[in-house]
Enzyme design. Structure first.
Site, mmCIF file in Angstrom:
data_model
loop_
_atom_site.group_PDB
_atom_site.id
_atom_site.type_symbol
_atom_site.label_atom_id
_atom_site.label_comp_id
_atom_site.label_asym_id
_atom_site.label_seq_id
_atom_site.Cartn_x
_atom_site.Cartn_y
_atom_site.Cartn_z
ATOM 1 N N ASP A 44 0.827 -1.202 0.000
ATOM 2 C CA ASP A 44 0.000 0.000 0.000
ATOM 3 C C ASP A 44 0.864 1.256 0.000
ATOM 4 O O ASP A 44 0.345 2.374 -0.103
ATOM 5 C CB ASP A 44 -0.999 -0.004 1.158
ATOM 6 C CG ASP A 44 -0.352 -0.031 2.535
ATOM 7 O OD1 ASP A 44 0.894 -0.108 2.617
ATOM 8 O OD2 ASP A 44 -1.090 0.013 3.533
ATOM 9 N N SER A 45 2.182 1.076 0.044
ATOM 10 C CA SER A 45 3.120 2.176 -0.169
ATOM 11 C C SER A 45 2.935 2.793 -1.549
ATOM 12 O O SER A 45 3.422 3.904 -1.807
ATOM 13 C CB SER A 45 4.561 1.684 -0.014
ATOM 14 O OG SER A 45 4.798 0.512 -0.780
ATOM 15 N N ASP A 83 -1.102 -6.318 -0.221
ATOM 16 C CA ASP A 83 -1.181 -5.559 1.030
ATOM 17 C C ASP A 83 -2.615 -5.079 1.241
ATOM 18 O O ASP A 83 -3.150 -4.319 0.425
ATOM 19 C CB ASP A 83 -0.237 -4.360 0.936
ATOM 20 C CG ASP A 83 0.451 -4.051 2.242
ATOM 21 O OD1 ASP A 83 0.100 -4.660 3.261
ATOM 22 O OD2 ASP A 83 1.353 -3.191 2.233
ATOM 23 N N LYS A 113 -1.042 -9.567 3.147
ATOM 24 C CA LYS A 113 -0.366 -9.035 4.333
ATOM 25 C C LYS A 113 -1.259 -7.983 4.971
ATOM 26 O O LYS A 113 -1.883 -7.200 4.266
ATOM 27 C CB LYS A 113 0.980 -8.397 3.974
ATOM 28 C CG LYS A 113 1.735 -7.833 5.204
ATOM 29 C CD LYS A 113 3.065 -7.228 4.817
ATOM 30 C CE LYS A 113 2.950 -5.868 4.189
ATOM 31 N NZ LYS A 113 2.388 -4.848 5.139
ATOM 32 N N GLU A 115 -1.511 -5.417 8.797
ATOM 33 C CA GLU A 115 -0.715 -4.895 9.897
ATOM 34 C C GLU A 115 -1.340 -5.181 11.257
ATOM 35 O O GLU A 115 -2.560 -5.255 11.400
ATOM 36 C CB GLU A 115 -0.546 -3.375 9.730
ATOM 37 C CG GLU A 115 0.171 -2.976 8.459
ATOM 38 C CD GLU A 115 0.307 -1.481 8.280
ATOM 39 O OE1 GLU A 115 0.886 -1.062 7.265
ATOM 40 O OE2 GLU A 115 -0.150 -0.720 9.165
ATOM 41 N N GLU A 180 9.147 -4.006 11.060
ATOM 42 C CA GLU A 180 9.533 -2.702 10.522
ATOM 43 C C GLU A 180 9.964 -1.751 11.625
ATOM 44 O O GLU A 180 9.249 -1.554 12.609
ATOM 45 C CB GLU A 180 8.381 -2.088 9.727
ATOM 46 C CG GLU A 180 8.739 -0.744 9.110
ATOM 47 C CD GLU A 180 7.728 -0.269 8.085
ATOM 48 O OE1 GLU A 180 7.912 0.857 7.565
ATOM 49 O OE2 GLU A 180 6.766 -1.002 7.795
#
Length: 264
Positions: A44-45, A83, A113, A115, A180
């Protein structure tokens, strides 16, 4: 050979470190795939490096699926991880399960993925055939909660919490874990404590794998970069020089020449 989650487990068992890079389009995915990168993360970056958002928070599910499909069309061997964007799994486990299924069914991803310590969601996904990569430490979707992009796990209490969450995610069925922006010692501690591979980004040298945003790695990103980024090329300068040369040749009439033109 197509890479699977079992190959990543085998990498860890052999002590073989591996790389993961982000990819957002078919052409880049093809280049990275040909280079032998075993894992491609459609991060999602893309909100920041492709779409121009200030954070990852505004990224939508449709934007993620659009780019995941492109990467799936470009890669032939890499394990593709989609993501899950902010808001697509935090409301309920059922929402998260539906989102994860869309990445595999509509996006062509092999896994997802998300978070944070979403233990129940990991368990439900695993039970329903959806491989999950966890993500702890600095979780960018929580940037407003953290008050910025800050290193996590520096206190004993915070480190213990991350380690506990990591073990819970593994037990729930996660096949790998991104760590991270945590102290190197904590990265090493979590890696030793888990049987699943860890993938670090600003988590020290002892994780099982390392990941970078491809734009940062290749030197496409501008401005101040995080401490953990190493630029392996200056692609931005190459593109800039090429663009200037093109514009200059157009201005002088040098381009297009006879070799670039069609006859009758």
């Amino acid at each position: 050979m197509t890479i699977t989650i079992h190959d990543l487990a085998a990498f860890k068992a052999r002590g073989e470190k591996f790389a993961m890079l982000t990819a957002y389009d078919a052409q880049t995915a093809s280049i990275l795939d040909e280079a032998g990168i075993p894992v491609l993360l459609v991060g999602d970056s893309l909100g920041q490096v492709v779409l121009g958002y200030e954070t990852t928070v505004p990224v939508t599910m449709e934007e993620m699926l659009h780019h995941t499909r492109a990467v799936a069309r470009g890669a032939r061997n890499a394990l593709i991880v989609g993501d899950m964007p902010f808001g697509s799994y935090q409301v309920s486990v059922e929402d998260g399960l539906r989102t994860a299924a869309r990445f595999l069914k509509e996006g062509g991803a092999h896994s997802v993925k998300f978070e944070g310590p979403q233990v129940e969601l990991v368990e439900r996904c695993s039970m329903n055939g959806i491989p999950v990569m966890g993500h702890l430490g600095l979780t960018p979707q929580s940037v407003h909660l953290f008050g910025g992009y800050k290193v996590q796990g520096r206190s004993d209490e915070a480190a213990d919490r991350i380690l506990r969450y990591a073990k819970e995610l593994e037990e729930a069925g996660a096949f790998a874990l991104v760590l991270e922006c945590v102290p190197s010692e904590l990265g090493a501690t979590v890696t030793r404590a888990l049987s699943i591979p860890t993938i670090g980004i600003g988590a020290g040298a002892d994780t099982d794998g390392q990941v970078l945003v491809v734009n940062d790695m290749a030197g496409l990103s501008t401005g101040k970069l995080p401490k953990f980024v190493k630029r392996y090329a200056d692609v931005a300068a190459v593109i800039s020089d090429a663009a200037r040369s093109f514009a200059a040749e157009v201005a002088t009439g040098e381009y297009p020449g006879p070799e670039h033109s069609y006859g009758n």
